[in-house]
Enzyme design. Structure first.
Site, PDB file in Angstrom:
ATOM      1  N   ASP A   2      16.975  35.219  44.878  1.00  0.00           N
ATOM      2  CA  ASP A   2      18.217  35.465  44.141  1.00  0.00           C
ATOM      3  C   ASP A   2      18.041  34.814  42.774  1.00  0.00           C
ATOM      4  O   ASP A   2      18.068  33.594  42.662  1.00  0.00           O
ATOM      5  CB  ASP A   2      19.398  34.851  44.914  1.00  0.00           C
ATOM      6  CG  ASP A   2      20.709  34.898  44.127  1.00  0.00           C
ATOM      7  OD1 ASP A   2      20.731  35.468  43.012  1.00  0.00           O
ATOM      8  OD2 ASP A   2      21.706  34.355  44.629  1.00  0.00           O
ATOM      9  N   LYS A  31      19.832  35.019  32.286  1.00  0.00           N
ATOM     10  CA  LYS A  31      20.053  36.320  32.918  1.00  0.00           C
ATOM     11  C   LYS A  31      20.897  37.242  32.034  1.00  0.00           C
ATOM     12  O   LYS A  31      20.742  38.457  32.050  1.00  0.00           O
ATOM     13  CB  LYS A  31      20.750  36.099  34.260  1.00  0.00           C
ATOM     14  CG  LYS A  31      20.839  37.329  35.144  1.00  0.00           C
ATOM     15  CD  LYS A  31      21.372  36.932  36.508  1.00  0.00           C
ATOM     16  CE  LYS A  31      21.517  38.105  37.441  1.00  0.00           C
ATOM     17  NZ  LYS A  31      21.948  37.673  38.785  1.00  0.00           N
ATOM     18  N   GLU A  71      22.497  42.886  44.368  1.00  0.00           N
ATOM     19  CA  GLU A  71      23.029  41.661  44.981  1.00  0.00           C
ATOM     20  C   GLU A  71      24.060  41.957  46.068  1.00  0.00           C
ATOM     21  O   GLU A  71      23.979  41.388  47.165  1.00  0.00           O
ATOM     22  CB  GLU A  71      23.615  40.749  43.901  1.00  0.00           C
ATOM     23  CG  GLU A  71      22.528  40.084  43.066  1.00  0.00           C
ATOM     24  CD  GLU A  71      23.032  39.497  41.752  1.00  0.00           C
ATOM     25  OE1 GLU A  71      24.267  39.404  41.574  1.00  0.00           O
ATOM     26  OE2 GLU A  71      22.191  39.144  40.909  1.00  0.00           O
ATOM     27  N   ASP A 104      32.134  38.549  44.504  1.00  0.00           N
ATOM     28  CA  ASP A 104      31.127  37.548  44.118  1.00  0.00           C
ATOM     29  C   ASP A 104      31.611  36.754  42.910  1.00  0.00           C
ATOM     30  O   ASP A 104      31.586  37.238  41.780  1.00  0.00           O
ATOM     31  CB  ASP A 104      29.801  38.266  43.813  1.00  0.00           C
ATOM     32  CG  ASP A 104      28.681  37.305  43.396  1.00  0.00           C
ATOM     33  OD1 ASP A 104      28.953  36.106  43.174  1.00  0.00           O
ATOM     34  OD2 ASP A 104      27.527  37.769  43.295  1.00  0.00           O
TER      35      ASP A 104
END
Ligand code: ADP
Ligand code: MG
Length: 624
Positions: free
Chosen positions: A25, A91, A188, A210
């Site tokens: 992840d 990211k 994800e 999330d």
């Protein structure tokens, strides 16, 4: 399908031989690596027993000019003292150009505009987001190799569902740079669903909520025949646990009677750190001591969970507003959702859990660690892809979010791979040349649901050259779109007769944001009618141009076959066609094309006779 294993004569096959496969992840705030051991997926800790690796990389130089870097906790600790060279949240930069990065003004480090993807300016030189992410990935790879005392055979790496081609490609490039064999990139939310074994659950719709450190993502997945389709994604890329910390600090400042502008950078960092610790404790207890030592004072008092909940209620509500919008995009009611999964460290907060449960009218799945669940799901799928799992070969498929196609004459899109096609896939279609003697073909690869190229997104252009000269329409060019398991596209064009071929890997330099994808889809739904008319018109114009071109070249070659009246007639028909071609009426254009075709029939017959006579001239029958 099981493969027969053949062992060397005299050697027993090793029943325990397995390939080390991991799930990674690669998060905005934290990254993790997990693997399946003895049938159970678990996150791998570092030497200090910590499974989370802060996604932070710091670049340094020493007096002699040698460069080095710190990764993870070490870098996180140095963030305050060396913000320009300490890269967090890399990211957000992956596969992005400078213009795509909304938060660039708030970043403490300097970005450099580069074609395709930004770079970060550091003491150790310019660093691409791909290189920085590779540092994090390599750290996790070494952790896995140390744990198993074995090379890592391959990894499944997770990416947000809304990541486009450019962001996925950048992630793959980073893995390659880190020496990792990427078995597959998976979304994800899909990984989280797999961790909960929902791929074996009953078919239907699932919501994955999330809430991480700096981002909130909501995804609606539909499970059918063991395959997850991402129905819709939404969220807020500037809302996460960090905002809860800031809200708490603001409240503390008011309570302590401190003005924000009297604080040093160190004070602010100390307050944020205390707030984060306090927030995380309040997920487990009802009250906790808030304590921060500032340059001129010490702030200290008892913090109650109820107060924290009250000052952050607005943030929690904002996540629910995004959930509501996402359900609307998916044309689904919340009662149609048959399971909710909580992901991200911030969903440990009880008020978030309560809010989500009351919104959906059902308890969410929470028995796995919310900050580990994505890595765990990735590990399970890596284990399957590496061929370690004994169970049935579970297909792990994803789908293409927007259709892929190529531009044809008249600025029209010919769709080759439809939206929601499961990947990997390969689809082909045959095309032909437009003009006599045409030896090259320009191919324009586009993405989108609309019929006109102008309304879609251009992905790539390439040319097929060396087609043998033929009359228009005789060449047969097969265009093949191949989308691999990671959603990356390769397009090839091959002239079937001669075998000449050209191909291109589509690595778009700029990505589509999830809003853009949503908008492009929305546009295509609301404009289907308009598109059909536009398509008919564009097609009629292509016919008109083809007819005019053919007539003009015939006149240039053989006008002497015509009488004066015939020539005037044809001129008149051509002028009429040219005039209506500019108008917006497809039916009129088609009628004029027909009229010209009809008016030139005799001329065409005459040309054909002359052609045959010329071909036969001077030859005897035997040699023809
Ligand atoms: P990301 O997906 O962005 O990398 P994570 O899922 O690791 O992020 O979530 C990090 C966030 O979770 C941080 O804001 C952190 O403070 C928060 N968090 C972690 N543990 C807890 C907890 N026990 N209670 C509340 N928030 C927590
Ligand atoms: Mg995450």
């Amino acid at each position: 399908m099981a493969l027969l294993q053949i062992s060397e004569p005299g050697q027993a096959p090793d029943p325990h031989q397995r390939r080390t496969a991991v799930g990674i992840d690669l998060g905005t705030t934290h990254s993790l690596v997990a693997s399946v051991r003895n049938g159970v997926a678990e996150c791998l800790p570092d030497a200090q027993g910590r499974v989370l690796l802060p996604s932070v990389v710091r670049y340094l130089t020493d007096a002699a000019g040698a460069t080095s870097r710190q990764i993870g906790f070490e870098a996180l600790e140095a963030q305050l003292q060396d913000p320009q060279n300490t890269i967090a949240s890399v990211k957000r930069l992956m596969g992005r150009g400078l213009r795509d990065i909304a938060s660039r003004a708030q970043l403490p480090y300097e970005l450099i505009d580069k074609p395709g993807m930004v770079a970060v300016k550091t003491v150790a030189g310019e660093k691409s987001p791909v290189e920085i992410s590779a540092e994090i990935l390599a750290t996790l790879r070494y952790r896995a190799e140390d744990t198993f005392d074995d090379d890592v055979f391959g990894a499944v790496i997770t990416v947000p569902a809304y990541f486009d081609d450019a962001q996925r490609q950048a992630t793959k490039d980073a893995a390659q740079l880190a020496g990792i064999n990427v078995l597959r990139l998976i979304n994800e939310p899909t990984a989280a669903a797999i961790a909960y074994g929902l791929d074996n659950a009953s078919e239907g719709v699932y919501a994955i909520y999330d809430l991480g450190g700096g981002t909130f993502d909501i995804s609606i997945l539909r499970l059918s025949q063991g395959v997850f389709e991402v129905v819709a994604t939404g969220g807020d890329s500037a809302l996460g646990g960090d905002d809860y910390d800031r809200a708490l600090v603001d409240w503390v400042l008011v309570k302590a009677g401190l003005a924000a502008d009297t604080l040093t950078a160190g004070d602010k960092a100390a307050l944020l750190q205390a707030a984060r610790g306090c927030k995380e404790s309040l997920s487990a207890t009802d009250s906790v001591a808030f304590s921060a030592r500032l340059s001129r004072a010490t702030v200290q008092f008892d913090m109650k969970a109820a107060d924290f909940e009250a000052v952050t209620a607005g943030l929690t509500q904002r996540t629910l507003a995004a959930v509501r919008k996402c359900l609307r995009d998916a044309h689904l009611g919340k009662d149609e959702v048959q399971g909710v999964v909580l992901v991200g460290g911030s969903t440990r907060m009880p008020q978030v859990r309560r809010a989500v449960a009351s919104f959906f009218g059902r308890e969410a799945l929470t028995n796995l660690n919310p900050d580990e669940v994505v890595a765990l799901g990735a590990a399970i799928s890596a284990n399957q892809l590496a061929g370690n799992s004994s169970g049935a070969d579970l297909l792990l498929l994803d789908v293409i979010p927007l259709s892929l196609g190529i531009e044809t004459m008249g600025g029209l899109v010919e769709r080759i791979v439809p939206r929601n096609q499961t990947i990997p896939t390969a689809m082909a279609q045959d095309f032909t040349t437009y003009q006599d003697g045409q030896t090259a073909l320009a191919l324009h690869v586009v993405q989108g649901e609309r019929d006109l190229v102008a309304d879609c997104r251009s992905l790539a252009r390439f040319e097929l050259r060396g087609i043998p000269p033929m009359v228009a329409g005789a060449a047969r060019i097969r265009v093949t779109f191949t989308v691999d398991a990671d959603g990356l596209l390769n397009v090839s064009a091959k002239e079937q007769g001669s075998g000449v071929e050209a191909r291109i890997d589509v690595k778009p330099s700029y990505g589509l944001s999830d809003e853009e994808i949503a908008r492009m889809l929305q546009d295509s739904f609301s404009t289907a009618q308009q598109d059909m008319q536009a398509r008919a018109l564009a097609e009629a114009r292509v016919d008109a141009d083809r007819m005019l071109l053919a007539t003009r070249s015939a006149l240039a070659a053989d006008a002497d076959l015509l009488t004066t009246e015939e020539a005037t007639d044809i001129d008149r028909l051509m002028a009429a066609l040219a005039a209506v071609r500019e108008g917006g009426d497809a039916a009129l254009i088609e009628a004029a094309v027909k009229a010209l075709a009809h008016g030139t029939e005799n001329f065409a017959a005459g040309r054909m006779n002359r052609g045959i006579r010329l071909a036969l001239a001077g030859k005897n029958i035997a040699t023809v």
